[in-house]
Motif scaffolding. Structure first.
Motif, PDB file in Angstrom:
ATOM      1  N   LEU A 185       4.446  -0.919   3.363  1.00 55.87           N
ATOM      2  CA  LEU A 185       3.793   0.376   3.185  1.00 55.87           C
ATOM      3  C   LEU A 185       4.856   1.365   2.718  1.00 55.87           C
ATOM      4  N   PRO A 210      -4.009  -0.195  -2.726  1.00 54.68           N
ATOM      5  CA  PRO A 210      -4.595   0.975  -2.056  1.00 54.68           C
ATOM      6  C   PRO A 210      -3.598   2.120  -1.932  1.00 54.68           C
ATOM      7  N   ALA A 211      -4.072   3.345  -2.144  1.00 52.09           N
ATOM      8  CA  ALA A 211      -3.218   4.524  -2.012  1.00 52.09           C
ATOM      9  C   ALA A 211      -4.003   5.634  -1.330  1.00 52.09           C
ATOM     10  N   ILE A 212      -3.379   6.263  -0.354  1.00 52.09           N
ATOM     11  CA  ILE A 212      -3.967   7.410   0.332  1.00 52.09           C
ATOM     12  C   ILE A 212      -3.169   8.640  -0.074  1.00 52.09           C
ATOM     13  N   LEU A 268      -3.163   6.880   8.310  1.00 53.91           N
ATOM     14  CA  LEU A 268      -3.325   5.464   8.679  1.00 53.91           C
ATOM     15  C   LEU A 268      -4.757   5.151   9.120  1.00 53.91           C
ATOM     16  N   ILE A 280       1.218   5.574   0.779  1.00 51.95           N
ATOM     17  CA  ILE A 280       0.761   6.910   1.201  1.00 51.95           C
ATOM     18  C   ILE A 280       1.514   7.909   0.340  1.00 51.95           C
ATOM     19  N   ARG A 290      -3.246   3.602  -7.602  1.00 55.59           N
ATOM     20  CA  ARG A 290      -4.497   2.815  -7.552  1.00 55.59           C
ATOM     21  C   ARG A 290      -4.702   2.063  -8.866  1.00 55.59           C
ATOM     22  N   ASP A 309      -7.287   5.762   7.479  1.00 53.96           N
ATOM     23  CA  ASP A 309      -8.021   5.324   6.288  1.00 53.96           C
ATOM     24  C   ASP A 309      -7.354   4.146   5.597  1.00 53.96           C
ATOM     25  N   LEU A 310      -6.332   3.588   6.238  1.00 55.73           N
ATOM     26  CA  LEU A 310      -5.563   2.549   5.558  1.00 55.73           C
ATOM     27  C   LEU A 310      -5.377   1.336   6.473  1.00 55.73           C
ATOM     28  N   ALA A 342       0.864  -1.183   0.000  1.00 58.79           N
ATOM     29  CA  ALA A 342       0.000   0.000   0.000  1.00 58.79           C
ATOM     30  C   ALA A 342       0.898   1.229   0.000  1.00 58.79           C
TER      31      ALA A 342
END
Lengths: 192, 250
Positions: B141, B109-111, B130, B90, B104, B132-133, B88
């Motif tokens: 990560l 997943p990417a924030i 974090l 950030i 994405r 949201d992840l 994932a």
């Protein structure tokens, strides 16, 4: 230099306004914006406690405004962390005001003393440390050679032994970013 | 305020309201403190690290100038490790969701953290992301920091490893110009080496010497995201770090 901080107005009382940015609240003066009416919700640039310009909400993020002048923003973030600590010391010691704040900074901490001095008034505005003098003690980089054991001063981008020129050295000073001393005035009257 | 130029000096009477210094009446005290100025950031960073450790996740911070290939490297890495490691990301940028959208599109997943005008990520921003992840089941990560060779160096994010990228078009003297950033890294990646034949000013030897002179002590990998031995060496480094993290968590 990016010495103005964009903030959002959250309250207005005459020439005084409450502004907010990144969760930080500041009381600022609207004295300089008398020719430009502002309202709650407007974004303004704050410079040493004064709103100096009305800006659009999107403007702060535009390239060429604040984002390109980032290094002083980074010193501002560090000053804000510093002010939090100074406020805590002032509170714990029942200070009426802070007279001076002494920090020691090494070149390897990534902080420029000059930019720290410029950012300090912005971070301190509206706090007990508002009029305090910031004293920045710059600590030179020193290394100890693993090969010849000599200790010498070194440039931040040339961490070599000053004696034998080897790069197998340990940094023994120059990384610090410390709050050293806070000089305060307490509320007590002096006892005679 | 001075009426001529707007400076804060000028006649004393006019200056008074601006220099509102209370007359000294109280006692003066000097208090020795000696704390790290960023100790609050460091506290949050330690908390982040414990959070990653609790989930057995390797957290890696990528730092470089804008445009040296952080997002491209991540895209290629995610594709190469598909089905092998769960990743994932950030993403930190001043503005836009572009980079998160690119990640994405690779199916992970990417924030996106848009920092507005802040030039770096700090531990609290990573902590908030974090929320949201979910970390369950993740192996790695990646935190892609704001493209900047100055400011991110001062802020511990609570990751396990810091990487600095130096791309060939930037020039081999970048470590000497930005010593703090390169010195603090655990791994240095010289990226876009497929451009070496076109950029004769860049010497890998000089870049390596420059890294050593600023006190960088980690491994140096020369690679291009298009594959080859350097890219394989990078994947190997990542695999061994993930294995070490798993062993520590077990």
């Amino acid at each position: 230099m990016c010495l103005a901080v964009p903030m959002k107005i959250t309250g207005i009382d005459g020439f005084n306004a409450t502004c907010e940015a990144k969760g930080i609240q500041r009381e600022v003066s609207l004295f300089m914006l008398q020719g430009e009416p502002v309202a709650i919700g407007d974004h303004v640039l704050i410079h040493v406690g004064y709103a100096i310009q009305k800006i659009s909400a999107e403007e702060p993020a535009l390239p060429g405004t604040c984002s390109t002048k980032c290094s002083s923003m980074h010193e501002l973030a560090i000053c804000q962390a510093l002010i939090e600590q100074v406020q805590r010391v002032a509170r714990d010691n029942a200070a009426r005001r802070v007279i001076s704040v002494t920090v020691s900074v090494g070149p390897l901490s990534g902080v420029e003393a000059k930019l720290l001095e410029h950012a300090y008034p912005l971070a301190a505005a509206g706090t007990v440390a508002e009029h305090a003098q910031l004293v920045v003690v710059t600590v030179p980089v020193r290394v100890r050679c693993r090969t010849c054991k000599a200790e010498s001063e070194a440039a931040a981008n040339r961490l070599l032994c000053g004696s034998c020129n080897d790069w197998h050295v340990d940094v023994i000073a120059g990384e610090e970013m410390l709050l050293q001393r806070v000089e305060i005035e307490t509320a007590d009257e002096p006892v005679h | 305020m001075c009426r001529d130029c707007g400076c804060s000096l000028g006649p004393a009477a006019a200056r008074a309201p601006f220099a509102a210094q209370p007359a000294t009446k109280g006692r003066i005290e000097s208090i020795e403190v000696i704390t790290a100025i960023l100790d609050e950031n460091d506290r949050v960073a330690t908390h982040n690290r414990a959070h990653f450790d609790g989930h057995g996740v390797l957290a890696v911070n990528l730092m470089s100038s804008p445009g040296s290939g952080k997002t491209s490297l991540l895209e290629a890495t995610i594709k190469a490790l598909q089905g092998e490691l769960k990743v994932a990301v950030i993403e930190g940028d001043l503005a836009t969701e572009n980079d998160a959208a690119r990640i994405r599109a690779c199916g992970v997943p990417a924030i996106q953290i848009t920092t507005g005008n802040a030039c770096h990520l700090d531990a609290q921003m990573v902590h908030d992301a974090l929320d949201d992840l979910p970390l369950d089941g993740l192996d790695v990560l990646f935190v892609e920091n704001v493209g900047n060779l100055v400011c991110p160096a001062s802020f511990d994010l609570g990751v396990h490893r810091n990487l600095t990228l130096l791309s060939v078009p930037e020039g081999d003297d970048k470590p000497a110009k930005y010593p703090v950033m390169f010195r603090g890294a655990d791994l240095a990646l010289i990226t876009k080496v497929d451009l070496l034949p076109h950029i004769e000013e860049f010497s890998v030897g000089r870049a390596r010497d420059s890294l050593r002179e600023v006190g960088f002590r980690g491994d140096i990998i020369e690679l291009t995201r298009r594959g080859g031995p350097g890219f394989e060496a990078w994947l190997g480094w990542l695999r061994s770090e993930v294995a070490a993290r798993r062993a520590a968590a077990a």
